[in-house]
Design a protein around this motif. Structure first.
Motif, PDB file in Angstrom:
ATOM      1  N   LEU A 254       0.809  -1.218   0.000  1.00  2.00           N
ATOM      2  CA  LEU A 254       0.000   0.000   0.000  1.00  2.00           C
ATOM      3  C   LEU A 254       0.848   1.277   0.000  1.00  2.00           C
ATOM      4  O   LEU A 254       0.314   2.377  -0.164  1.00  2.00           O
ATOM      5  CB  LEU A 254      -0.957   0.005   1.199  1.00  2.00           C
ATOM      6  N   GLY A 255       2.147   1.168   0.220  1.00  5.39           N
ATOM      7  CA  GLY A 255       3.041   2.312   0.060  1.00  5.39           C
ATOM      8  C   GLY A 255       2.884   3.408   1.093  1.00  5.39           C
ATOM      9  O   GLY A 255       3.038   4.583   0.780  1.00  5.39           O
ATOM     10  N   ILE A 256       2.586   3.047   2.350  1.00  3.97           N
ATOM     11  CA  ILE A 256       2.433   4.059   3.394  1.00  3.97           C
ATOM     12  C   ILE A 256       2.766   3.434   4.742  1.00  3.97           C
ATOM     13  O   ILE A 256       2.617   2.228   4.940  1.00  3.97           O
ATOM     14  CB  ILE A 256       0.993   4.638   3.417  1.00  3.97           C
ATOM     15  N   SER A 257       3.254   4.275   5.662  1.00  2.30           N
ATOM     16  CA  SER A 257       3.463   3.862   7.045  1.00  2.30           C
ATOM     17  C   SER A 257       3.466   5.111   7.920  1.00  2.30           C
ATOM     18  O   SER A 257       3.425   6.233   7.411  1.00  2.30           O
ATOM     19  CB  SER A 257       4.772   3.082   7.209  1.00  2.30           C
ATOM     20  N   PHE A 258       3.520   4.888   9.233  1.00  6.31           N
ATOM     21  CA  PHE A 258       3.475   5.999  10.178  1.00  6.31           C
ATOM     22  C   PHE A 258       4.563   5.836  11.231  1.00  6.31           C
ATOM     23  O   PHE A 258       5.119   4.752  11.418  1.00  6.31           O
ATOM     24  CB  PHE A 258       2.114   6.071  10.876  1.00  6.31           C
ATOM     25  N   ALA A 259       4.839   6.917  11.938  1.00  9.12           N
ATOM     26  CA  ALA A 259       5.747   6.869  13.072  1.00  9.12           C
ATOM     27  C   ALA A 259       5.338   7.927  14.075  1.00  9.12           C
ATOM     28  O   ALA A 259       4.860   9.005  13.706  1.00  9.12           O
ATOM     29  CB  ALA A 259       7.193   7.079  12.638  1.00  9.12           C
ATOM     30  N   ARG A 260       5.523   7.598  15.323  1.00  6.95           N
ATOM     31  CA  ARG A 260       5.327   8.556  16.417  1.00  6.95           C
ATOM     32  C   ARG A 260       6.706   8.983  16.894  1.00  6.95           C
ATOM     33  O   ARG A 260       7.588   8.138  17.101  1.00  6.95           O
ATOM     34  CB  ARG A 260       4.548   7.897  17.556  1.00  6.95           C
ATOM     35  N   VAL A 261       6.905  10.301  17.089  1.00  3.96           N
ATOM     36  CA  VAL A 261       8.188  10.803  17.566  1.00  3.96           C
ATOM     37  C   VAL A 261       7.952  11.592  18.847  1.00  3.96           C
ATOM     38  O   VAL A 261       7.262  12.619  18.840  1.00  3.96           O
ATOM     39  CB  VAL A 261       8.893  11.699  16.527  1.00  3.96           C
ATOM     40  N   ASP A 262       8.513  11.100  19.958  1.00  3.34           N
ATOM     41  CA  ASP A 262       8.408  11.766  21.249  1.00  3.34           C
ATOM     42  C   ASP A 262       9.726  12.475  21.562  1.00  3.34           C
ATOM     43  O   ASP A 262      10.810  11.935  21.318  1.00  3.34           O
ATOM     44  CB  ASP A 262       8.104  10.750  22.352  1.00  3.34           C
ATOM     45  N   PHE A 263       9.614  13.686  22.115  1.00  2.52           N
ATOM     46  CA  PHE A 263      10.794  14.498  22.434  1.00  2.52           C
ATOM     47  C   PHE A 263      10.734  14.963  23.884  1.00  2.52           C
ATOM     48  O   PHE A 263       9.711  15.484  24.335  1.00  2.52           O
ATOM     49  CB  PHE A 263      10.855  15.756  21.566  1.00  2.52           C
TER      50      PHE A 263
END
Length: 226
Positions: free
Chosen positions: A94-103
């Protein structure tokens, strides 16, 4: 009028150039292709094997990985939680993904690249100083912006980019990536933390520094926040 004759090599080169010009990730030829590790009943498609669609379930398209904050108690003060095809099998093809970035405050997502994906980032909490650098042919220009809650920024595929928390509180961002498996190359880790190490002569010349400085950098612990 005599016909024009092209050498075979010219025709072959033209065909090859046409092939390269039209090359891209293919569009899916089915509704979905849920990835599985068992290869017995499967057909190899786009890097992952496909489950029989009749055996697919809602859980193949679900993940709760991004629900909770990541642990930012590390040397760079950030953590990336990915949700790609390895976590959501239904993303296959499907050519998509996600990521969560915590700082954490002053936390950094160090300069890195995604070799297979453009990234679009939205800030959900806090404020981030973000940027990317263009390729050599475009003069290595730096594009930067300070983002606040609700702001969006795009990092083009393959270009070096970063995010720094410039606020006094924790920050949170969500990234969408145009690949089911975008990959990541953290520049400092790859250059100074490779296994085996890159020859110090190479790095000393490349960075125009003394070999002692290269030796020092290669002996550091390069934390991977991905």
């Amino acid at each position: 009028m005599k016909g024009v004759h092209f050498p075979v090599t010219a025709i072959a080169l033209l065909a090859f150039a046409t092939l390269l010009a039209s090359a891209s990730d293919p569009s899916p030829l089915q509704d979905f292709c849920v990835a599985i590790n068992n290869t017995d009943p499967a057909v190899f498609v786009n890097g992952k094997f496909c489950k029989n669609p009749k055996l697919a379930s809602a859980n193949d398209f679900f993940s709760d990985k991004l629900r909770n904050p990541g642990n930012t108690s590390n040397p760079i003060g950030s953590i990336v939680t990915a949700a790609n095809v390895d976590d959501i099998p239904g993303l296959n093809t499907l050519g998509i993904s996600f990521a969560r970035v915590d700082f954490a405050p002053n936390g950094l997502n160090p300069p890195h690249t995604h070799p297979r994906a453009t990234e679009i980032l939205i800030v959900l909490e806090g404020s981030l100083y973000v940027g990317f650098v263009t390729s050599n042919g475009d003069g290595n220009r730096l594009f930067t912006k300070v983002l606040y809650k609700g702001d969006v920024f795009v990092f083009p595929v393959g270009l070096i980019h970063f995010q720094l928390n410039v606020g006094k509180t924790n920050a949170l961002a969500i990234a969408g990536l145009s690949s089911q498996n975008p990959g990541v190359i953290t520049i400092a880790n790859a250059v100074f933390g490779s296994n085996p190490p890159i020859n110090p002569d190479v790095l000393a010349k490349a960075f125009q520094v003394d070999e002692k400085e290269v030796d020092y950098l290669q002996k550091q612990f390069w934390y991977n926040n991905h």
